[in-house]
Design a protein around this motif. Sequence first.
Motif, PDB file in Angstrom:
ATOM      1  N   ALA A  56     118.661 127.658  19.721  1.00 10.15           N
ATOM      2  CA  ALA A  56     119.807 128.439  20.294  1.00 10.15           C
ATOM      3  C   ALA A  56     119.906 130.012  20.103  1.00 10.15           C
ATOM      4  O   ALA A  56     120.667 130.571  21.152  1.00 10.15           O
ATOM      5  CB  ALA A  56     121.215 127.830  19.763  1.00 10.15           C
ATOM      6  N   GLY A  57     118.919 130.525  19.239  1.00 15.79           N
ATOM      7  CA  GLY A  57     118.974 131.992  18.938  1.00 15.79           C
ATOM      8  C   GLY A  57     118.406 132.952  20.113  1.00 15.79           C
ATOM      9  O   GLY A  57     119.138 133.713  20.335  1.00 15.79           O
ATOM     10  N   ALA A  58     117.413 132.509  20.663  1.00 17.83           N
ATOM     11  CA  ALA A  58     116.706 133.353  21.566  1.00 17.83           C
ATOM     12  C   ALA A  58     117.619 133.406  22.909  1.00 17.83           C
ATOM     13  O   ALA A  58     118.036 134.339  23.297  1.00 17.83           O
ATOM     14  CB  ALA A  58     115.430 132.529  22.155  1.00 17.83           C
ATOM     15  N   ARG A  59     118.619 132.199  23.406  1.00 13.68           N
ATOM     16  CA  ARG A  59     118.984 132.161  24.241  1.00 13.68           C
ATOM     17  C   ARG A  59     120.331 133.103  24.270  1.00 13.68           C
ATOM     18  O   ARG A  59     120.692 134.002  25.112  1.00 13.68           O
ATOM     19  CB  ARG A  59     119.492 130.915  24.853  1.00 13.68           C
ATOM     20  CG  ARG A  59     118.088 130.391  25.624  1.00 13.68           C
ATOM     21  CD  ARG A  59     118.588 128.785  26.217  1.00 13.68           C
ATOM     22  NE  ARG A  59     117.564 128.240  27.136  1.00 13.68           N
ATOM     23  CZ  ARG A  59     116.845 127.035  26.800  1.00 13.68           C
ATOM     24  NH1 ARG A  59     117.259 126.495  25.698  1.00 13.68           N
ATOM     25  NH2 ARG A  59     115.873 126.705  27.501  1.00 13.68           N
ATOM     26  N   GLY A  60     120.883 133.000  23.037  1.00 18.04           N
ATOM     27  CA  GLY A  60     121.911 133.850  22.619  1.00 18.04           C
ATOM     28  C   GLY A  60     121.814 135.220  22.629  1.00 18.04           C
ATOM     29  O   GLY A  60     122.638 136.018  22.972  1.00 18.04           O
ATOM     30  N   MET A  61     120.656 135.643  22.018  1.00 17.47           N
ATOM     31  CA  MET A  61     120.117 137.165  21.976  1.00 17.47           C
ATOM     32  C   MET A  61     120.020 137.691  23.440  1.00 17.47           C
ATOM     33  O   MET A  61     120.185 138.759  23.643  1.00 17.47           O
ATOM     34  CB  MET A  61     119.049 137.335  20.991  1.00 17.47           C
ATOM     35  CG  MET A  61     119.304 137.102  19.570  1.00 17.47           C
ATOM     36  SD  MET A  61     120.577 137.837  18.933  1.00 17.47           S
ATOM     37  CE  MET A  61     119.296 139.437  18.294  1.00 17.47           C
ATOM     38  N   ILE A  62     119.386 136.773  24.142  1.00 14.76           N
ATOM     39  CA  ILE A  62     119.168 137.267  25.634  1.00 14.76           C
ATOM     40  C   ILE A  62     120.402 137.550  26.370  1.00 14.76           C
ATOM     41  O   ILE A  62     120.534 138.757  27.030  1.00 14.76           O
ATOM     42  CB  ILE A  62     118.293 136.263  26.368  1.00 14.76           C
ATOM     43  CG1 ILE A  62     116.617 136.129  25.867  1.00 14.76           C
ATOM     44  CG2 ILE A  62     118.143 136.526  27.769  1.00 14.76           C
ATOM     45  CD1 ILE A  62     116.023 134.959  26.079  1.00 14.76           C
TER      46      ILE A  62
END
Length: 401
Positions: A149-155
Amino acid sequence: MPAWQQSLDKIVADATPDLVALRRRLHANPEPSGAELQTSLDLYQTLDQPGLELRLGPDGCGVLADNRIVSPGQRIAFRGDIDALLIHEANDVTYRSQREGVMHACGHDAHAAIAAHVALALHKLEACGHAPWPLRWRAILQPAEETAAGARGMIAAGALDGVSSIFALHVDPPRPTGEVGLCVGPFTASCNDVQIVVRGRGGHGARPHESRDPIAAAAQLVSSLYQFIPRTTDSFDAVVLSFGRIAGGQNANVIPEEVELDGTLRTLDAQVRSQTIEQMRQIARGIEEITATQIEVHVDGGIPSVQNDAAAVRILQEAVASVHGVTAKVIPRPSMGGEDFACYLDHVPGAMFRLGIAAGDGRIRPLHTPTFDVNEAALPLGVRILARAVILACESTAAGA
């Protein structure tokens, strides 16, 4: 060796005690995915230097760090993930996890420490006037990689705004320290969570003929999936389907109403993934018929395969070649592990490399195990390689401007 590389290496060498201390501090204080508040604060404070622009990620988890630039242009990003796993550490070391049942068992403490010190090294190189050309970079210290979930949240929070390419690394326990793994194209597998619910009719364990036993149906389903998915897939196409959780019932003598199964599907090709999901549903329909149960198969959107860009890999090759004592080896086939770094590559080109961390003592300390650990001699090598890659990529950006 160019003067800027000599200066960079001295900066990294001087900061190596702090690099090791940061990695050990993160290791001793792990936080699981989505709860990396103190980890993020520690990294924020580590990077809180005059001339760096910092902001926290969503809900206070994660950190974005930019160098201040006076001329317009796109940035080169590099990512380090920061979350830990729900594993109880078995290592007897001074920096062992101080949190019961939580451990950095995938090297994210090393990734985060390396990425933070790449940012600090680049900042010091600019501050002393030894940068070979204008640098435009962004450090992404990302939460929640393990839950994808982290990459999409940071993007969504703007991590890739104004970014032209991105780099990352992952520690590799079997690979010797001083060796780096590189490849163009598929680097990891796509990863999809699989949830299956088998609904039947409960009854007394002594009279199974009066029920529609979901446990029997679930057992037949798992056996059939494991048997027939490999037999209906081209042997040249990599597919892994595994179930890690089966839950149903509360009493030894009661047939339950339903059974839940949770698993993971790993593939390297989107078409193969679609075909496999349809084959899973066909098999489930067959089990429904012979067991008179109802079976629901849900496969989430998942994360794609990491696809390394050829130009980005060439930059990494050049970076590795300039680091004394480090050699690059071609990765012959991709890992079937998942990596949400792939989500960044859906938006911008980039590449990930494998950093050898084996200590040379003959022991392999695998990822996701209670005995995982890192040979800390690999940490400054990771900083030197990743920092060089960012600088070399900035040369291309500067030339294009």
